[in-house]
Design a protein around this motif. Sequence first.
Motif, mmCIF file in Angstrom:
data_model
loop_
_atom_site.group_PDB
_atom_site.id
_atom_site.type_symbol
_atom_site.label_atom_id
_atom_site.label_comp_id
_atom_site.label_asym_id
_atom_site.label_seq_id
_atom_site.Cartn_x
_atom_site.Cartn_y
_atom_site.Cartn_z
ATOM 1 N N ALA A 199 0.838 -1.218 0.000
ATOM 2 C CA ALA A 199 0.000 0.000 0.000
ATOM 3 C C ALA A 199 0.864 1.256 0.000
ATOM 4 O O ALA A 199 0.577 2.223 -0.723
ATOM 5 C CB ALA A 199 -0.938 -0.011 1.207
ATOM 6 N N ALA A 200 1.939 1.258 0.793
ATOM 7 C CA ALA A 200 2.829 2.428 0.839
ATOM 8 C C ALA A 200 3.506 2.632 -0.513
ATOM 9 O O ALA A 200 3.647 3.765 -0.990
ATOM 10 C CB ALA A 200 3.875 2.253 1.936
ATOM 11 N N ALA A 201 3.916 1.533 -1.159
ATOM 12 C CA ALA A 201 4.541 1.638 -2.485
ATOM 13 C C ALA A 201 3.570 2.241 -3.494
ATOM 14 O O ALA A 201 3.922 3.140 -4.263
ATOM 15 C CB ALA A 201 4.997 0.256 -2.946
ATOM 16 N N VAL B 225 0.504 3.478 7.009
ATOM 17 C CA VAL B 225 0.947 3.701 5.622
ATOM 18 C C VAL B 225 1.562 5.093 5.479
ATOM 19 O O VAL B 225 2.628 5.266 4.890
ATOM 20 C CB VAL B 225 -0.231 3.511 4.636
ATOM 21 N N ALA B 226 0.884 6.093 6.039
ATOM 22 C CA ALA B 226 1.389 7.478 5.963
ATOM 23 C C ALA B 226 2.769 7.589 6.600
ATOM 24 O O ALA B 226 3.656 8.273 6.068
ATOM 25 C CB ALA B 226 0.408 8.438 6.645
ATOM 26 N N GLU B 227 2.971 6.922 7.711
ATOM 27 C CA GLU B 227 4.258 7.011 8.418
ATOM 28 C C GLU B 227 5.386 6.349 7.634
ATOM 29 O O GLU B 227 6.517 6.830 7.648
ATOM 30 C CB GLU B 227 4.135 6.396 9.816
ATOM 31 N N SER C 167 8.040 6.027 10.333
ATOM 32 C CA SER C 167 7.533 4.752 10.849
ATOM 33 C C SER C 167 8.604 4.030 11.669
ATOM 34 O O SER C 167 9.788 4.061 11.318
ATOM 35 C CB SER C 167 7.109 3.856 9.680
ATOM 36 N N PRO C 168 8.195 3.354 12.751
ATOM 37 C CA PRO C 168 9.150 2.516 13.477
ATOM 38 C C PRO C 168 9.589 1.308 12.644
ATOM 39 O O PRO C 168 10.600 0.668 12.942
ATOM 40 C CB PRO C 168 8.366 2.068 14.725
ATOM 41 N N SER D 212 11.818 3.850 0.313
ATOM 42 C CA SER D 212 12.572 5.102 0.305
ATOM 43 C C SER D 212 13.938 4.937 0.972
ATOM 44 O O SER D 212 14.039 4.910 2.190
ATOM 45 C CB SER D 212 11.759 6.178 1.044
ATOM 46 N N SER D 213 14.958 4.796 0.142
ATOM 47 C CA SER D 213 16.339 4.710 0.633
ATOM 48 C C SER D 213 17.231 5.008 -0.569
ATOM 49 O O SER D 213 16.754 5.525 -1.577
ATOM 50 C CB SER D 213 16.622 3.323 1.214
ATOM 51 N N GLN D 214 18.496 4.679 -0.480
ATOM 52 C CA GLN D 214 19.364 4.951 -1.634
ATOM 53 C C GLN D 214 19.317 3.842 -2.685
ATOM 54 O O GLN D 214 19.852 3.991 -3.771
ATOM 55 C CB GLN D 214 20.805 5.211 -1.176
#
Length: 434
Positions: free
Chosen positions: A96-98, A149-151, A157-158, A167-169
């Motif tokens: 969902a976050a993706a 999802v928002a976090e 998000s923890p 979201s990273s490199q």
Amino acid sequence: MTESYQGMLDEEKVFKDPVHRYIHVRDKVIWALIGTKEFQRLRRVRQLGTSYMTFHGAEHTRFTHSLGVYEITRRMINVFQGRPHWNEEDRLLALAAALLHDIGHGPFSHSFEKVFHSDHEDWTRAIILGDTEVNEVLTSVSPTFAKDVAEVIEKTSPNKLVTSMISSQIDADRMDYLQRDAYNIGVSYGHFDMERILRVMRPTEDQVVIKQSGMHAVEDYIMSRYQMYWQVYFHPVTRSAEVILSKIFQRAKWLYKQGYEFGQAPVHLFSFFDGKPTLKDYLRLDEAVVLYYFQIWQEEQDEILKDLCVRFMNRRLFKYVEVNPNIQMGDWARLRELFAKAGLDPDYYLVVDSSSDLPYDFYRPGEEEERVPIHLILPNGKLRELSRQSDVVESISGKKRTDHKLYYPGDWLEAMDEFEEEKREIHMLLNKEG
């Protein structure tokens, strides 16, 4: 009563995709999210803003990119299943976050944001948590699912592992847009061996890591990103179009504040001019709406707004010169004076635009944006930061590159025969070298 979107579809849905061949959807929640009006709006927002002025194939949308990020994340999860540190309960959260990571982008996103002090990340949160179809679908999973999802998207998000997948490199977002953008515009820079990278990805407690045997595929990915930024995303012609676009918004906002009567009142933009847009106002905007106003404003009474819109709609862009801020900026006041004397308002027709990129960085604790570096997992199970193992990555690591260009209407300048003296001095100052 809120409909339940729990469980799986009776039959898998597939999207034919030019980059990933097929995008597979089995979860009812994902299928319902794709069908929401907020997600469908992304069909009317281009992924690459004004890049279509430079690369005519850059017509793909945030919608297609979002589906692509979802698909890469789904494939990551297939690799992670059954491995230590992967919790199968996080599967739907990651998917969902993706899918929703770009839901808050607006028309010509970055130019729009600069002028109206807006932030697509704030709008993403508002769409996920607000009175929307997206929120209704997410809430059907659990009362806290929308917040979770928002976090992840906000990186608060923890759950750091799921956050790093999106979201990273080295994440699903970058792996999709590099390939998708390269495919659509017809360049070779953005291609790398994604299948190999996915095969060597491994979950750890707080981030995705890469098996050492996949290091060369990751080097290729990082160099692809480096090339795409300087050859495509920061292309000077695209930036010229962005400058004009920003100046159109700036001029329209200024005219509105002066009480100017537009031939075609931009009712969709009034709340943005006032600095008080609601979520409903924001969701009414897409690139078709913005381009409608630009089309109409080509016949406005205000000469500056009219000219800028004619330029944008017909690709009559500004010329540019490379500038060194230490040299030309010392002449900035004189350049503005000369432009004004020649009848060109320097607030709209003399613009410095800067671009900078950091292709890869190692961990720098305490920095405003702490970048989680890419780690390799060695055969003995220990982690090693990528730039300490790779000479290629070490050579560009932590090295920020910036360039500055000065944009101006070269066609007008050349046509101003009655201002020969000013024209000569302007050319001299623009082409001054240190």
